[in-house]
Enzyme design. Sequence first.
Site, PDB file in Angstrom:
ATOM      1  N   ASP A 113      61.377  59.368  60.892  1.00 35.31           N
ATOM      2  CA  ASP A 113      60.775  58.294  61.665  1.00 35.31           C
ATOM      3  C   ASP A 113      59.545  57.847  60.874  1.00 35.31           C
ATOM      4  O   ASP A 113      59.022  58.586  60.025  1.00 35.31           O
ATOM      5  CB  ASP A 113      60.417  58.733  63.082  1.00 35.31           C
ATOM      6  CG  ASP A 113      60.175  57.525  64.001  1.00 35.31           C
ATOM      7  OD1 ASP A 113      60.064  56.385  63.486  1.00 35.31           O
ATOM      8  OD2 ASP A 113      60.093  57.712  65.226  1.00 35.31           O
TER       9      ASP A 113
HETATM   10  C1  BGC Z   1      59.699  54.297  66.020  1.00 42.51           C
HETATM   11  C2  BGC Z   1      61.121  54.131  65.533  1.00 42.51           C
HETATM   12  C3  BGC Z   1      61.231  52.864  64.729  1.00 42.51           C
HETATM   13  C4  BGC Z   1      60.250  52.924  63.575  1.00 42.51           C
HETATM   14  C5  BGC Z   1      60.271  51.713  62.669  1.00 42.51           C
HETATM   15  C6  BGC Z   1      58.659  54.140  64.917  1.00 42.51           C
HETATM   16  O1  BGC Z   1      57.400  53.991  65.477  1.00 42.51           O
HETATM   17  O2  BGC Z   1      59.545  55.556  66.650  1.00 42.51           O
HETATM   18  O3  BGC Z   1      62.003  54.114  66.628  1.00 42.51           O
HETATM   19  O4  BGC Z   1      62.542  52.666  64.292  1.00 42.51           O
HETATM   20  O5  BGC Z   1      58.937  53.034  64.097  1.00 42.51           O
HETATM   21  O6  BGC Z   1      59.719  50.608  63.313  1.00 42.51           O
END
Ligand code: BGC
Length: 771
Positions: A241
């Site tokens: 993530d």
């Molecule tokens: C989120 C993810 C997301 C990623 C990219 C993170 O803050 O938890 O779900 O895909 O950011 O935007």
Amino acid sequence: MTGSSDLTEFRAADIPRVLAQLTLPEKASLLSGSDFWHTRAIPRLGIPAIMLTDGPHGLRKQAGATDHLGLHASVPATCFPSAAGLGSTWDRDLVRRVGAALGAEARAEQVAVLLGPGINMKRTPLCGRNFEYFSEDPHLTAELAVPMVVGVQSAGVGTSLKHFAVNNQETDRMRINAEVDDRTLREIYLAAFEQVVTRAQPWTVMCSYNRINGTYASQDPWLLTELLRGEWRYPGLVVSDWGAVDDRVAGVAAGLDLEMPSSGGLNTDRIVAAVRSGELAEADVDRAATRVLTLVARAGEAGTDPAPVDFAAHHALAREVAAAVAVLLTNNGVLPLDPAALDATVLIGELARTPRYQGAGSSKVNPTRLVSILDALTERGLDLPYAPGYRLAEAADAPGQDSSDEQLRTDAVDLARGRTAVLVLGLPAADESEGYDRDHLELPESQRSLLAEVAAVADRVVVLLAHGAVVTVAEWIDHADAVLDLWLGGQAGGQAAVDLLLGEATPSGRLAESIPRTLAQVPAQLNFPGANQVVRYGEGLFIGYRGLDATGAEVSFPFGHGLTYTTFAFGDLTVTTTPITDATALDAVVIRVEAYVSNTGDRAGVAVPQLYLGRPGSAIARPPRELRDFARIPLEPGATARVEFTLTRRALSHWDTARGGWAVEPGPAEIAVGASSRDLPLTATVEVSAPQPRVRLDGTATVGEWLDDPEAGPALRAVLGQSGADAEDPTMDTFLRALPMARAAVMSLGQDISSQDIVALMERHGAETSD
Ligand code: BGC
């Protein structure tokens, strides 16, 4: 192929040669993004970059400034209802079509991997990201996430199954340590991941921010390698993530292939230094680099010749889906509205004009169109008298929003007097978002008092609800003649709401999450959100309806509930079982269930028969019932359909913590079929015939466990028989059976039986003779 970095020219077959030519720093550099959304290109060897971007219910491709919180603008894309709504459709095929549309839009924008779906469990209704997740039930989640992944990937675009794993709260999400026992992990928090990984092969899996039982998901060798690659045979790539990496070197060794976004070279240098110092094997770097290159090649092989997107068709699909999302909670006959009586109908609520149609954070889409309920009525030439009724922070510039709540309420009450009032209520945007959790489940006070006052003067009241996660309704539901829950309906939600109000679409959604009467009824609340960076999942398996049913809580609406504009009857349940033997495969069907469902009303509608399994008398803690299968059956008035369900050996299994595997308990199984988890008119109890799971016979195993063992049991009985001790005597039985054998050996079981006899028996069975 050198010097060029055209995506279509890079092939999986090139990887071994390219890998051999890459320097260690180059290989290490492939393991981090080059910026916020792209992998790193190495033009010298023709390695192109690919783009990975959000998100789960609409593309969020940022062309300019970048962030992972949905702050900066993105290219226009169709905004579908979010997963909380998709979960309520219980419609596998519809979700697959949404996936295919998302894939087509991603492909048209040269996006190789779409960051979704999110399949974390709704452990508590307070989680700020519940709007992005499907359900509180792993089976329903998996049944919908599989077609979502299949749909997106059918367009030649990868998915990223997220957030792996146990990311069930936003509070302290980047460091919280979730303490979860093995059985709960397997049966609840990993179950949907296992199904989607093994059945749909997502191109990538995204690891979560949090720690699980002490280890960050981003560097957990058990999670990312033993379980995911070993047990589940996952061949794809694991991406972090955004910002989830704690110790990059440990992550590479554990199986985290790609770090996103770019670490600005910092972690690349650390990887190189770790290999040079011998802390990290170069083979681990090669393996991760190979997976990154394989993903890049896969994107290239899928082609880069996007078909133009038919946004009008996608908007129409979004409208169809938004109608399917809606759950009719209650209806005394006011819905659908009588077209002849529309001139006595008024519309109230700022949310009818300023819709809440998606959640905040990384999934935030820039919609191609946005139609409010007010717009949708106007489109049809239905100019109902309208009043905003309450203030809404995000609508500060809308006409009338500079008045007080009291004034807006008074105006709305005047408008509603003696009329049918359609009230649009819901959560303000700031109440739920990625990044933080809620601290209550209520609608705003201004809306609740508005409803009470309107109900006192209106002829009839219809409430439409717009929100991403559950709100309590117990306090106000009696004011409403009908409540239609629209969730976050996406860009065409306004049109769908009008289609449903007028009966041109029929509500067919069913709750994918329970609506408790109070927050205090939810067992997980006793351990939420944790403290000192630790949250203990003390409620174990008992989340959602599993917990509410186990504690006997009276809920407002149970999991699986949803009315339609017609009625259904269920009948003729037949259950056939096949004995389970040691040779029965986990995926072999061992119970077949057949039932009939009839449309007994005078309108067409969709029945959603649900099958729940209970194991009365089980020796282990179990929820009273668990969803194991469901069907979705459109029926014309008077029509009857046969529905067939199957249960595999795995569906009957629990995670046996002692043995670290799936096990079936022999004994009674209750099969219940009906319209919701608490409306189960058809039940049958059948006997599951399966080998008794064998307990490891050592000194800590009890006399009872020894007695129940098919080999040691008769021998022990014989020893006991010599002594005159009666293992079948009920009083003696309870006492004796609970004694660990090693203690029994020391204490002796009866006057004439020596502890040596027991020790000898234990030794014959290879047991330790002391604990
Ligand atoms: C989120 C993810 C997301 C990623 C990219 C993170 O803050 O938890 O779900 O895909 O950011 O935007």
